[in-house]
Design an enzyme around this catalytic site. Sequence first.
Site, PDB file in Angstrom:
ATOM      1  N   GLY A   8       0.798  -1.211   0.000  1.00 58.30           N
ATOM      2  CA  GLY A   8       0.000   0.000   0.000  1.00 58.30           C
ATOM      3  C   GLY A   8       0.835   1.268   0.000  1.00 58.30           C
TER       4      GLY A   8
ATOM      5  N   GLN B 179      -7.373  -0.134   4.163  1.00 60.74           N
ATOM      6  CA  GLN B 179      -8.184  -0.632   5.276  1.00 60.74           C
ATOM      7  C   GLN B 179      -9.640  -0.852   4.879  1.00 60.74           C
ATOM      8  OE1 GLN B 179      -7.022  -1.664   8.077  1.00 60.74           O
ATOM      9  NE2 GLN B 179      -4.961  -0.809   8.081  1.00 60.74           N
TER      10      GLN B 179
ATOM     11  N   HIS C  75      -1.607  -8.011   2.429  1.00 60.91           N
ATOM     12  CA  HIS C  75      -1.489  -8.651   3.744  1.00 60.91           C
ATOM     13  C   HIS C  75      -2.525  -8.157   4.745  1.00 60.91           C
ATOM     14  CE1 HIS C  75       0.736  -5.554   6.252  1.00 60.91           C
ATOM     15  NE2 HIS C  75       0.878  -5.036   5.051  1.00 60.91           N
TER      16      HIS C  75
ATOM     17  N   THR D 295      11.385  -6.962 -11.046  1.00 57.66           N
ATOM     18  CA  THR D 295      10.903  -8.277 -11.441  1.00 57.66           C
ATOM     19  C   THR D 295       9.579  -8.573 -10.751  1.00 57.66           C
ATOM     20  OG1 THR D 295      13.171  -9.071 -11.716  1.00 57.66           O
ATOM     21  CG2 THR D 295      11.443 -10.739 -11.496  1.00 57.66           C
TER      22      THR D 295
ATOM     23  N   CYS E  33       2.847   1.481  11.617  1.00 57.95           N
ATOM     24  CA  CYS E  33       3.937   2.101  10.875  1.00 57.95           C
ATOM     25  C   CYS E  33       4.721   3.079  11.742  1.00 57.95           C
ATOM     26  CB  CYS E  33       3.389   2.804   9.642  1.00 57.95           C
ATOM     27  SG  CYS E  33       2.604   1.672   8.486  1.00 57.95           S
TER      28      CYS E  33
END
Length: 378
Positions: A76, A178, A200, A236, A322
């Site tokens: 995100g 969220q 996740h 990649t 975070c």
Amino acid sequence: MSERRTDCERIYLDHAATGPLRGAAASAMAGTGPIGNPAAVHTAGRRARAMLDDAREQIAGLLGVRPLEVVFTSGGTEADNLAVLGAARRDPRPVEISAVEHAAVAGLAAPGLLGERARVLPVDGAGLVDPASIGADGAVGMVSVMAVNNETGTVQRIADCAEAAHQAGALFHTDAVQALGHIPVDLAAWGADMASFSAHKIGGPVGIGALWRRRGVDVDPIGAGGGQEAGVRSGTQLVALARGFAAALAEALDEMEESRRRWTGLRGRLVAAAGAIDGVRVDGGDDVSPSICHLSVEGARGDDLQLLLDQRGADCSTGSACHAGVSAPSQVMLAMGRSDEEASSCLRFSFGPTTTVGDIDQVARLLPDVVARARRAR
């Protein structure tokens, strides 16, 4: 109570930070098998490209968008950065962001990034943006307002904000990390131009997310490389993670209606328990995500509350993970008009597929003693 729990007995109530990998996602990734680089033209590369395309098509179908509108990112945060900075590089006009954004957007106002081009949209006591404030201070090229706040769970009036942005001649982006899998996400009804997602948060793997860009919306790359993702994101491509993301999203959306009913009941149970304790208030207003319960505790520090609950076997947060390890008032709560002391007195509980009534009841039993001890610790 002062007993400590073993890891296998712990109560995990920090799903807004991350959650357990869904079995469907693990199986999808394990079933990828040995593959080549999806950018290669040999047989192994073409096989990898086919699996990547299948995952992209599945995610796009579940979101109700076109596959070519989905750009895979590392999560995100990168999706937010790509949307806001990538659009800002194409349009020199100011960028407006809400005062309660995740750091992935709020941090872009720093010198050397957007700097003085960034304008902050104020919020009310519930953390809501007034759509009428968008574009009120003059020309604007981009507006970013998150759909569901990662701390309080407040659900913004995204469709109204998007309409106001378009009336001001600006693109509209929403951080929907969220929101996905927790509230209905209808990108067409919202009227957004871009939206960010992360795997996740819905039981997918860590390390992959997506930026959706409506067809015709262009952003510039924010990094150099081969431009593997639609020419705007390099590196990649992670086929196994994309397959895990797609599988997790399919399962999360299939279960969402039942999950929302269950989370609503769990949240109501926790709100009732917290409301019985003097000086504890529930934040976020009337329209909140059912999977987040944010509390402010008068006379206590959030860090002390979290530590005491952790010692008793319950994992929760003082706000955004975070900012873990940084003892500072919540910028979200300050923007909502709280004092430094009030903005440092918060706990966030967030629910997921593994959360049970027993978990909530145990935390409800712990809270009165934890609050009392935290207040004495000041």
